[in-house]
Design a protein around this motif. Sequence first.
Motif, PDB file in Angstrom:
ATOM      1  N   GLU A  28       0.821  -1.208   0.000  1.00 41.35           N
ATOM      2  CA  GLU A  28       0.000   0.000   0.000  1.00 41.35           C
ATOM      3  C   GLU A  28       0.858   1.263   0.000  1.00 41.35           C
ATOM      4  N   THR A  29       2.037   1.182   0.574  1.00 40.38           N
ATOM      5  CA  THR A  29       2.900   2.361   0.698  1.00 40.38           C
ATOM      6  C   THR A  29       4.079   2.350  -0.273  1.00 40.38           C
ATOM      7  N   GLY A  30       4.068   1.435  -1.242  1.00 46.95           N
ATOM      8  CA  GLY A  30       5.140   1.373  -2.222  1.00 46.95           C
ATOM      9  C   GLY A  30       5.893   0.059  -2.147  1.00 46.95           C
ATOM     10  N   TRP A  31       7.001  -0.016  -2.860  1.00 35.52           N
ATOM     11  CA  TRP A  31       7.815  -1.226  -2.867  1.00 35.52           C
ATOM     12  C   TRP A  31       8.581  -1.330  -1.554  1.00 35.52           C
ATOM     13  N   GLN A  32       8.472  -2.486  -0.908  1.00 32.43           N
ATOM     14  CA  GLN A  32       9.161  -2.712   0.364  1.00 32.43           C
ATOM     15  C   GLN A  32       9.967  -4.004   0.312  1.00 32.43           C
ATOM     16  N   PRO A  33      11.176  -4.027   0.896  1.00 31.06           N
ATOM     17  CA  PRO A  33      11.891  -5.298   1.021  1.00 31.06           C
ATOM     18  C   PRO A  33      11.049  -6.271   1.841  1.00 31.06           C
ATOM     19  N   VAL A  34      10.967  -7.505   1.391  1.00 35.07           N
ATOM     20  CA  VAL A  34      10.072  -8.460   2.033  1.00 35.07           C
ATOM     21  C   VAL A  34      10.381  -8.639   3.510  1.00 35.07           C
ATOM     22  N   GLU A  35      11.672  -8.535   3.885  1.00 37.91           N
ATOM     23  CA  GLU A  35      12.042  -8.742   5.287  1.00 37.91           C
ATOM     24  C   GLU A  35      11.612  -7.592   6.196  1.00 37.91           C
ATOM     25  N   ASP A  36      11.185  -6.450   5.616  1.00 37.79           N
ATOM     26  CA  ASP A  36      10.742  -5.307   6.419  1.00 37.79           C
ATOM     27  C   ASP A  36       9.247  -5.324   6.695  1.00 37.79           C
ATOM     28  N   LEU A  37       8.518  -6.249   6.088  1.00 38.68           N
ATOM     29  CA  LEU A  37       7.063  -6.264   6.240  1.00 38.68           C
ATOM     30  C   LEU A  37       6.657  -6.776   7.618  1.00 38.68           C
ATOM     31  N   GLN A  38       5.456  -6.335   8.061  1.00 36.14           N
ATOM     32  CA  GLN A  38       4.927  -6.718   9.361  1.00 36.14           C
ATOM     33  C   GLN A  38       3.494  -7.198   9.214  1.00 36.14           C
ATOM     34  N   PRO A  39       3.014  -8.041  10.133  1.00 37.79           N
ATOM     35  CA  PRO A  39       1.602  -8.419  10.124  1.00 37.79           C
ATOM     36  C   PRO A  39       0.715  -7.161  10.147  1.00 37.79           C
ATOM     37  N   GLY A  40      -0.328  -7.184   9.349  1.00 36.61           N
ATOM     38  CA  GLY A  40      -1.219  -6.028   9.252  1.00 36.61           C
ATOM     39  C   GLY A  40      -0.914  -5.133   8.065  1.00 36.61           C
ATOM     40  N   ASP A  41       0.317  -5.180   7.526  1.00 41.20           N
ATOM     41  CA  ASP A  41       0.633  -4.398   6.324  1.00 41.20           C
ATOM     42  C   ASP A  41      -0.271  -4.850   5.186  1.00 41.20           C
ATOM     43  N   ARG A  42      -0.706  -3.892   4.360  1.00 40.46           N
ATOM     44  CA  ARG A  42      -1.581  -4.207   3.239  1.00 40.46           C
ATOM     45  C   ARG A  42      -0.738  -4.382   1.973  1.00 40.46           C
ATOM     46  N   ILE A  43      -0.905  -5.538   1.356  1.00 43.29           N
ATOM     47  CA  ILE A  43      -0.098  -5.953   0.207  1.00 43.29           C
ATOM     48  C   ILE A  43      -0.978  -5.960  -1.041  1.00 43.29           C
ATOM     49  N   VAL A  44      -0.392  -5.548  -2.178  1.00 43.41           N
ATOM     50  CA  VAL A  44      -1.112  -5.591  -3.449  1.00 43.41           C
ATOM     51  C   VAL A  44      -1.111  -7.031  -3.953  1.00 43.41           C
ATOM     52  N   THR A  45      -2.303  -7.637  -4.084  1.00 45.51           N
ATOM     53  CA  THR A  45      -2.400  -8.997  -4.596  1.00 45.51           C
ATOM     54  C   THR A  45      -2.968  -8.983  -6.009  1.00 45.51           C
ATOM     55  N   PHE A  46      -2.697 -10.047  -6.744  1.00 48.07           N
ATOM     56  CA  PHE A  46      -3.091 -10.125  -8.144  1.00 48.07           C
ATOM     57  C   PHE A  46      -4.592 -10.282  -8.313  1.00 48.07           C
ATOM     58  N   ASP A  47      -5.233 -11.023  -7.414  1.00 47.08           N
ATOM     59  CA  ASP A  47      -6.648 -11.346  -7.573  1.00 47.08           C
ATOM     60  C   ASP A  47      -7.588 -10.531  -6.687  1.00 47.08           C
ATOM     61  N   HIS A  48      -7.110 -10.076  -5.542  1.00 45.77           N
ATOM     62  CA  HIS A  48      -8.029  -9.515  -4.548  1.00 45.77           C
ATOM     63  C   HIS A  48      -7.675  -8.099  -4.096  1.00 45.77           C
ATOM     64  N   GLY A  49      -6.914  -7.366  -4.893  1.00 39.12           N
ATOM     65  CA  GLY A  49      -6.554  -6.011  -4.485  1.00 39.12           C
ATOM     66  C   GLY A  49      -5.700  -6.030  -3.227  1.00 39.12           C
ATOM     67  N   MET A  50      -5.947  -5.074  -2.332  1.00 34.53           N
ATOM     68  CA  MET A  50      -5.180  -5.007  -1.090  1.00 34.53           C
ATOM     69  C   MET A  50      -5.637  -6.076  -0.105  1.00 34.53           C
ATOM     70  N   ARG A  51      -4.673  -6.765   0.478  1.00 31.26           N
ATOM     71  CA  ARG A  51      -4.974  -7.742   1.519  1.00 31.26           C
ATOM     72  C   ARG A  51      -3.968  -7.585   2.654  1.00 31.26           C
ATOM     73  N   PRO A  52      -4.449  -7.631   3.920  1.00 31.63           N
ATOM     74  CA  PRO A  52      -3.529  -7.503   5.050  1.00 31.63           C
ATOM     75  C   PRO A  52      -2.772  -8.802   5.300  1.00 31.63           C
ATOM     76  N   LEU A  53      -1.526  -8.650   5.720  1.00 32.11           N
ATOM     77  CA  LEU A  53      -0.722  -9.809   6.083  1.00 32.11           C
ATOM     78  C   LEU A  53      -1.191 -10.383   7.409  1.00 32.11           C
ATOM     79  N   ARG A  54      -1.294 -11.676   7.450  1.00 30.87           N
ATOM     80  CA  ARG A  54      -1.633 -12.366   8.686  1.00 30.87           C
ATOM     81  C   ARG A  54      -0.374 -12.616   9.517  1.00 30.87           C
ATOM     82  N   ALA A  55       0.709 -12.978   8.842  1.00 28.78           N
ATOM     83  CA  ALA A  55       1.963 -13.271   9.543  1.00 28.78           C
ATOM     84  C   ALA A  55       3.131 -13.090   8.591  1.00 28.78           C
TER      85      ALA A  55
END
Length: 246
Positions: free
Chosen positions: A75-102
């Motif tokens: 949601e906030t741009g390109w992020q290194p995968v190791e910097d992501l946290q649960p709750g961050d919203r990720i751009v998915t191919f099929d479902h738009g924004m989805r929050p990370l569970r873990a």
Amino acid sequence: MVPSKRKTRPMEGPTMLHSLIGGSVGVGKCVPFSFADRGNLWPSTPVDGFAPAQAQHDAAGIAQGLIAGTLVATETGWQPVEDLQPGDRIVTFDHGMRPLRAVRISTLYTAAEAAPQRLWPLAIPAGVMGNRSDLRVLPDQPVLIESDAAEALYGDAFLMLPVGVLDGYRGITRVPPAREMTVVALEFDNDEVVYVNGTLLAQCPAPEVATTEGQIARLRGATPLRYQRLTEQQGRRLIEAMHLGA
């Protein structure tokens, strides 16, 4: 080869992605991650018929997950995968924004001489699969591809296959593993496909549920898999057809 459109295209994801493709990496978060010392998990000798399990962070699933440094569209741009946290919203191919569970991070300590070559990461040159920069991916990491050959062979232009079957395709090659390699598994409520380093599409499988009751509940409530996942043999047949059609 990289999916560009579908009959039922998500409304939110592609719109957001267009702005992300041309953007820069967002400011990384300082998160005190706990790294699991998994020791040297590479088998000392090659294992015939090695079949990785779906679980991402046990000894059987060491050949999938995203290697640290891989950029993921958020949601906030390109992020290194190791910097992501649960709750961050990720751009998915099929479902738009989805929050990370873990976000599960492990450190692989490897001895290259003890690692069977089929388990080595693959180097994907920039642009080959929509990735804007050179990229290293573990061989059993599932990716989504689009191909006329896939539709001819399997009845669907969009198919999921492990990166390892792409060895030799358009300059993709296996490379020795680093002595220490950080691997990240992103988990959502259901299986999702995320944008990596551009428009390369990587699957993030939902975690397996341990109890029988939990498995039944998940099967009842989970979103059905959208894409056929090819076996290694099927994937190699597809790549051969793609080579012939290139």
